[in-house]
Design a protein around this motif. Structure first.
Motif, PDB file in Angstrom:
ATOM      1  N   LEU A   1       0.799  -1.220   0.000  1.00 20.06           N
ATOM      2  CA  LEU A   1       0.000   0.000   0.000  1.00 20.06           C
ATOM      3  C   LEU A   1       0.834   1.272   0.000  1.00 20.06           C
ATOM      4  O   LEU A   1       0.429   2.278  -0.594  1.00 20.06           O
ATOM      5  CB  LEU A   1      -0.948  -0.006   1.215  1.00 20.06           C
ATOM      6  CG  LEU A   1      -2.061   1.041   1.202  1.00 20.06           C
ATOM      7  CD1 LEU A   1      -2.922   0.927  -0.048  1.00 20.06           C
ATOM      8  CD2 LEU A   1      -2.937   0.909   2.445  1.00 20.06           C
ATOM      9  N   TYR A   2       2.006   1.243   0.638  1.00 24.95           N
ATOM     10  CA  TYR A   2       2.751   2.488   0.845  1.00 24.95           C
ATOM     11  C   TYR A   2       4.124   2.527   0.183  1.00 24.95           C
ATOM     12  O   TYR A   2       4.849   3.513   0.329  1.00 24.95           O
ATOM     13  CB  TYR A   2       2.913   2.741   2.352  1.00 24.95           C
ATOM     14  CG  TYR A   2       1.593   2.858   3.058  1.00 24.95           C
ATOM     15  CD1 TYR A   2       0.682   3.862   2.714  1.00 24.95           C
ATOM     16  CD2 TYR A   2       1.227   1.967   4.057  1.00 24.95           C
ATOM     17  CE1 TYR A   2      -0.539   3.969   3.354  1.00 24.95           C
ATOM     18  CE2 TYR A   2       0.001   2.067   4.704  1.00 24.95           C
ATOM     19  CZ  TYR A   2      -0.878   3.069   4.346  1.00 24.95           C
ATOM     20  OH  TYR A   2      -2.096   3.168   4.978  1.00 24.95           O
TER      21      TYR A   2
ATOM     22  N   ASP B   1       0.673   9.054  -7.770  1.00 26.01           N
ATOM     23  CA  ASP B   1       1.433  10.282  -8.029  1.00 26.01           C
ATOM     24  C   ASP B   1       1.006  11.388  -7.071  1.00 26.01           C
ATOM     25  O   ASP B   1       1.839  12.148  -6.559  1.00 26.01           O
ATOM     26  CB  ASP B   1       1.235  10.748  -9.474  1.00 26.01           C
ATOM     27  CG  ASP B   1       2.091   9.964 -10.464  1.00 26.01           C
ATOM     28  OD1 ASP B   1       3.001   9.227 -10.021  1.00 26.01           O
ATOM     29  OD2 ASP B   1       1.846  10.090 -11.686  1.00 26.01           O
ATOM     30  N   ALA B   2      -0.300  11.495  -6.811  1.00 27.98           N
ATOM     31  CA  ALA B   2      -0.793  12.507  -5.880  1.00 27.98           C
ATOM     32  C   ALA B   2      -0.326  12.209  -4.460  1.00 27.98           C
ATOM     33  O   ALA B   2      -0.029  13.135  -3.685  1.00 27.98           O
ATOM     34  CB  ALA B   2      -2.323  12.571  -5.933  1.00 27.98           C
ATOM     35  N   PHE B   3      -0.241  10.925  -4.114  1.00 24.78           N
ATOM     36  CA  PHE B   3       0.255  10.536  -2.794  1.00 24.78           C
ATOM     37  C   PHE B   3       1.718  10.934  -2.615  1.00 24.78           C
ATOM     38  O   PHE B   3       2.134  11.385  -1.540  1.00 24.78           O
ATOM     39  CB  PHE B   3       0.091   9.020  -2.632  1.00 24.78           C
ATOM     40  CG  PHE B   3       0.684   8.444  -1.374  1.00 24.78           C
ATOM     41  CD1 PHE B   3       0.060   8.605  -0.150  1.00 24.78           C
ATOM     42  CD2 PHE B   3       1.869   7.722  -1.422  1.00 24.78           C
ATOM     43  CE1 PHE B   3       0.601   8.061   1.009  1.00 24.78           C
ATOM     44  CE2 PHE B   3       2.422   7.168  -0.268  1.00 24.78           C
ATOM     45  CZ  PHE B   3       1.783   7.343   0.951  1.00 24.78           C
ATOM     46  N   LEU B   4       2.504  10.783  -3.659  1.00 22.10           N
ATOM     47  CA  LEU B   4       3.937  11.104  -3.584  1.00 22.10           C
ATOM     48  C   LEU B   4       4.218  12.611  -3.689  1.00 22.10           C
ATOM     49  O   LEU B   4       5.305  13.051  -3.307  1.00 22.10           O
ATOM     50  CB  LEU B   4       4.693  10.386  -4.697  1.00 22.10           C
ATOM     51  CG  LEU B   4       4.772   8.863  -4.633  1.00 22.10           C
ATOM     52  CD1 LEU B   4       5.550   8.341  -5.835  1.00 22.10           C
ATOM     53  CD2 LEU B   4       5.429   8.392  -3.337  1.00 22.10           C
ATOM     54  N   ALA B   5       3.259  13.371  -4.176  1.00 19.84           N
ATOM     55  CA  ALA B   5       3.505  14.780  -4.503  1.00 19.84           C
ATOM     56  C   ALA B   5       4.106  15.600  -3.363  1.00 19.84           C
ATOM     57  O   ALA B   5       5.012  16.412  -3.595  1.00 19.84           O
ATOM     58  CB  ALA B   5       2.218  15.430  -5.009  1.00 19.84           C
TER      59      ALA B   5
ATOM     60  N   ALA C   1      -3.038  14.515   1.636  1.00 22.46           N
ATOM     61  CA  ALA C   1      -2.526  13.626   0.588  1.00 22.46           C
ATOM     62  C   ALA C   1      -2.477  12.183   1.069  1.00 22.46           C
ATOM     63  O   ALA C   1      -2.838  11.246   0.338  1.00 22.46           O
ATOM     64  CB  ALA C   1      -1.142  14.090   0.134  1.00 22.46           C
ATOM     65  N   TRP C   2      -2.012  11.981   2.308  1.00 22.75           N
ATOM     66  CA  TRP C   2      -1.967  10.632   2.875  1.00 22.75           C
ATOM     67  C   TRP C   2      -3.369  10.035   2.954  1.00 22.75           C
ATOM     68  O   TRP C   2      -3.609   8.908   2.545  1.00 22.75           O
ATOM     69  CB  TRP C   2      -1.335  10.670   4.270  1.00 22.75           C
ATOM     70  CG  TRP C   2      -1.426   9.357   4.992  1.00 22.75           C
ATOM     71  CD1 TRP C   2      -2.490   8.855   5.681  1.00 22.75           C
ATOM     72  CD2 TRP C   2      -0.411   8.345   5.046  1.00 22.75           C
ATOM     73  NE1 TRP C   2      -2.204   7.605   6.180  1.00 22.75           N
ATOM     74  CE2 TRP C   2      -0.942   7.275   5.801  1.00 22.75           C
ATOM     75  CE3 TRP C   2       0.897   8.250   4.556  1.00 22.75           C
ATOM     76  CZ2 TRP C   2      -0.210   6.116   6.067  1.00 22.75           C
ATOM     77  CZ3 TRP C   2       1.622   7.097   4.816  1.00 22.75           C
ATOM     78  CH2 TRP C   2       1.073   6.050   5.563  1.00 22.75           C
ATOM     79  N   SER C   3      -4.298  10.799   3.492  1.00 20.65           N
ATOM     80  CA  SER C   3      -5.644  10.296   3.739  1.00 20.65           C
ATOM     81  C   SER C   3      -6.414  10.081   2.448  1.00 20.65           C
ATOM     82  O   SER C   3      -7.155   9.098   2.317  1.00 20.65           O
ATOM     83  CB  SER C   3      -6.392  11.263   4.655  1.00 20.65           C
ATOM     84  OG  SER C   3      -5.721  11.402   5.892  1.00 20.65           O
TER      85      SER C   3
END
Length: 317
Positions: A151-152, A165-169, A201-203
């Motif tokens: 997942l991470y 990509d949005a999670f890593l931004a 972003a995490w959530s």
């Protein structure tokens, strides 16, 4: 939603001092003389969901819910400006759960939990097996390295590339080498805007992956800044420490559940907690029944999940 029982009001609620400066918020609903069940919420950090009371026949069950340390209405909140999370671990939660059982004078109770709630249920049941009558677990999660990597650290990115990509931004190149460590830095930054951006972003990553089909309601819920900071801080705190479990401990020690019946409700296409974990737990725990639900992901509202949970709670009532 027809698989749920009608809304059940809270009969009593209050705060329980569990030590270490923590007080947890608790609710009691249903039949005070009924079969005791305790609901263990997910996250960690999501807090009590009122709909959780509706999984149980209120005439047959005494339904206990509580906000875990740092979550919901429990104090102190993990969303505070400078929270001390040192005394917020899986084993603190197991102790809190046992203290709550003793305070309520319950001899044995059923454990009902999904996702992170299944982790806490397994840890408690393996520590206090004589206090558990049954387990009903959904979207099984045991915090093994392979589950966290999925997942991470890029596994689920194969299914959700734009969302990844949005999670890593928010992370710089160095932080992307280990997103859990990188997010830990950002979520405790002195810059409030940076903290909130990282938390959202995490959530939102979880909100985007939780259901089989995209549901804006999940993304909207998880993007609320007050919810997101609390949720993200606790999740990162727990996962970067492997929840203070030895690798594979909860499946390795499934033999401690011998004699305790359980139902594992698992979505076939769960992208948050893939079915392999529930399957391996089932094989290690002969008293369990695995209900692999076709056409469902991780969300409790996905097709077939609510019906399978109601069948389990009705079967044990």
């Amino acid at each position: 939603m027809e698989e749920l029982y009608p809304a059940t009001p809270v009969r009593a609620d209050g705060m329980l001092d569990v030590g270490d400066g923590h007080r947890i918020y608790c609710q009691d609903a249903g039949n005070p003389d009924g079969k005791p069940v305790v609901v263990l919420h997910g996250g960690p950090g999501s807090g009590i969901a009122p709909v959780a009371r509706r999984h149980f026949d209120p005439a047959a069950y005494r339904i206990i819910l509580f906000d875990q340390r740092g979550s919901g209405r429990s104090t102190p909140s993990a969303g505070d400006p400078d929270p001390d999370l040192a005394r917020n671990t899986l084993w603190h939660l197991v102790s809190d759960l046992e203290l709550l059982r003793e305070r309520l004078r319950i001899e044995r109770w059923q454990l009902f939990g999904g996702s992170w709630g299944s982790t806490l249920a397994l840890a408690y049941a393996q520590t206090h097996p004589t206090r558990v009558s049954e387990l009903v677990l959904r979207g099984v999660f045991t915090v093994r390295r392979r589950e966290l990597d999925w997942l991470y650290r890029g596994g689920a990115a194969n299914l959700f590339p734009a969302e990844w990509d949005a999670f890593l931004a928010p992370l710089d190149e160095r932080q992307r080498e280990d997103p859990l460590e990188g997010y830990s830095e950002l979520l405790h930054s002195a810059d409030r805007a940076m903290r909130e951006r990282a938390a959202i972003a995490w959530s939102v990553w979880e909100g985007a992956t939780v259901a089989l089909l995209p549901q804006t309601s999940f993304v909207d819920q998880y993007s609320n800044p007050s919810f997101a900071l609390n949720f993200a801080r606790l999740a990162v705190h727990y996962f970067r420490h492997g929840a203070w479990l030895e690798e594979g401990q909860l499946i390795r020690d499934a033999g401690r559940l011998a004699g305790i019946p359980g139902v594992l409700v698992q979505g076939r296409y769960d992208a948050v907690c893939p079915p392999i974990t529930a399957y391996q737990l089932h094989r290690a725990w002969p008293d369990s029944t695995l209900r692999l639900t076709e056409g469902a992901g991780h969300a409790v509202s996905d097709p077939g999940i609510l019906a399978a949970l109601r069948e389990a709670t009705d079967g044990f009532r």
